[in-house]
Design a protein around this motif. Sequence first.
Motif, short mmCIF file in Angstrom:
data_model
loop_
_atom_site.label_atom_id
_atom_site.label_comp_id
_atom_site.label_asym_id
_atom_site.label_seq_id
_atom_site.Cartn_x
_atom_site.Cartn_y
_atom_site.Cartn_z
N PRO A 1 4.60 12.34 -2.83
CA PRO A 1 3.90 10.95 -2.64
C PRO A 1 2.46 11.00 -2.53
O PRO A 1 1.77 10.15 -2.47
N GLU A 2 1.85 12.44 -2.55
CA GLU A 2 0.54 12.81 -2.43
C GLU A 2 -0.18 12.69 -3.70
O GLU A 2 -1.16 12.42 -3.99
N TRP A 3 0.77 12.36 -4.76
CA TRP A 3 0.43 12.27 -6.29
C TRP A 3 -0.12 10.59 -6.24
O TRP A 3 0.33 9.76 -5.58
N ALA B 1 0.64 -1.32 -0.08
CA ALA B 1 -0.07 0.11 -0.11
C ALA B 1 0.81 1.10 -0.06
O ALA B 1 0.26 2.38 -0.51
N GLY B 2 2.00 1.28 0.72
CA GLY B 2 2.76 2.36 0.65
C GLY B 2 4.36 2.13 0.30
O GLY B 2 4.71 0.84 0.32
N TRP B 3 5.17 3.11 0.19
CA TRP B 3 6.47 2.94 -0.14
C TRP B 3 7.29 2.19 0.71
O TRP B 3 7.74 1.34 0.72
N ARG B 4 6.92 2.56 2.04
CA ARG B 4 7.71 2.07 3.26
C ARG B 4 7.32 0.71 3.43
O ARG B 4 8.19 -0.17 3.61
N GLY C 1 5.92 15.76 -16.65
CA GLY C 1 5.24 16.27 -15.40
C GLY C 1 3.67 15.73 -15.26
O GLY C 1 3.00 15.68 -14.37
N ARG C 2 3.38 15.17 -16.45
CA ARG C 2 2.00 14.99 -16.70
C ARG C 2 1.55 13.84 -15.27
O ARG C 2 2.24 12.74 -15.51
N VAL C 3 0.47 13.91 -14.71
CA VAL C 3 -0.09 12.98 -13.66
C VAL C 3 -1.45 12.39 -14.24
O VAL C 3 -2.22 13.01 -14.52
N ALA D 1 13.39 12.86 4.35
CA ALA D 1 12.47 12.71 3.24
C ALA D 1 11.58 13.68 3.32
O ALA D 1 11.32 14.60 2.38
N GLN D 2 10.92 14.00 4.44
CA GLN D 2 9.84 15.23 4.51
C GLN D 2 10.49 16.72 4.29
O GLN D 2 10.15 17.22 3.64
#
Lengths: 272, 272
Positions: free
Chosen positions: A120-122, A5-8, A87-89, A191-192
């Motif tokens: 990471p919010e994308w 579910a997440g990168w970590r 940069g297209r999302v 990272a933040q």
Amino acid sequence: MPRCAGWRRCVTACRRGQDCRGTGTQILLPMLAALRPPGIARILGPTYAEHARAAALAGHETREVETLDALTPATLATVVNPDNPTGRVLDARTLGVLAAAQRAAGGLLVVDEAFHDATPEWLTAIPLVPGGAVVVLRSFGKFHGLAGVRLGFAVAADAVAEHLEALLGPWAVAGPALLAGLAAFADEPWAQGQRVHLRQSAARLDRVLAHGGLRVLGGTPLFRLVQAPPGTHARLGRAGILVREFPHWPDRLRIGLPADEAGFARRAGALA
Amino acid sequence: MPRCAGWRRCVTACRRGQDCRGTGTQILLPMLAALRPPGIARILGPTYAEHARAAALAGHETREVETLDALTPATLATVVNPDNPTGRVLDARTLGVLAAAQRAAGGLLVVDEAFHDATPEWLTAIPLVPGGAVVVLRSFGKFHGLAGVRLGFAVAADAVAEHLEALLGPWAVAGPALLAGLAAFADEPWAQGQRVHLRQSAARLDRVLAHGGLRVLGGTPLFRLVQAPPGTHARLGRAGILVREFPHWPDRLRIGLPADEAGFARRAGALA
């Protein structure tokens, strides 16, 4: 299959040998392209050219397409999200439609999220992996500034992950790369802070570029795509600033973030 | 094709992008096995098990054979020279006959010289490469004690080298690995001293092993193959000494060189 579910969590799962495997993502591209017998490969472009090269190497009839409609159905459909260099999302609905189309066609959808970590919010396509026919690529080196260690990941269904692992063999990832990766992923405060720093630097670079007459068309916090008058590439090059040109897109350049104050000053000077 | 007459020239040629390409040799094995369509793969055994795994992965009907006569003709014939774990060394005439048989059969001969650097006076198959159908593998990590950096080389004809390079893609070798490799290969005095040191250590280990009742059957200066009474593996393991067992060869063990005086003492103690 355990979801990633997440990168970590993905990295943790990777260490447990479950559902993602890693070395540089580059070396995975021909392996992914060869997961299906030779057929039709479509890549949403313009984008990172190695996807087309890897697909052609696997024997696919390969074409970069400019619209989502032309992308699927295909034996192999590839999107880079966020895209390099535009940069297209892609939004969640679009990714879901692409995955469904590829599942229906018996094809594969590769989502290259090499530049995801800076934003990471994308959206990420990792939640689509358990549904099948979707492989997500993540890169370590870009966000962490350590491309040279060669560390990357594929998030894939068990059977695909096992096949990739068999091809990579034991010891695919160098010991120093593993150590660097574990240390870096353990440092969430860095990272933040880095994400804030990248955003501020990108906004500052945009002002320098606009002041120099370049129109910023898009990008991610790690690079900007600009429309530039003829001669800009050479002018920047003479100032020691290496930017990416596009052979079939002569009026555009991809410009990376300066590393420091001197880098900002050099860009401003070269564009004055 | 420019010949790769010696290891140092091979590295130089590699840097010029000519006739050898590198990352860890492990990852090259499935790529080499897939150079020919699925057919018959024969590996001169007993040897490093990854060759058989890679050949089977490429779809070959794969078998380890015990005699040179049974090795060729084959779609893919593999020898490890000097061999791991036996230390068996093939002579020039034998290698020439194997290469000629594989050329006549339209097959490929892979000669894995991963352990060559400790004994460069032993025969290399690199001079056979220009004649075609022969690929020689060299490893960086074993002799230089840096397996974790993942650096290795394939010496092959241009077309094969180009194909491997296309599959590996750009940036296959990590920057730290390149730096370590260049620094290590530039230090020939270290290599010469290390060869002397390895020989002396191997001779000393042989005396320890013989004193402990183990019969030394072969090996290279980096490891020894011994005939050992039942329980030896467990006895060494309890003393913290990890040695290689062979599932189908229960009376044999491969024992690496101790790193230091304490290591020699621990081996002597465990076998007392």
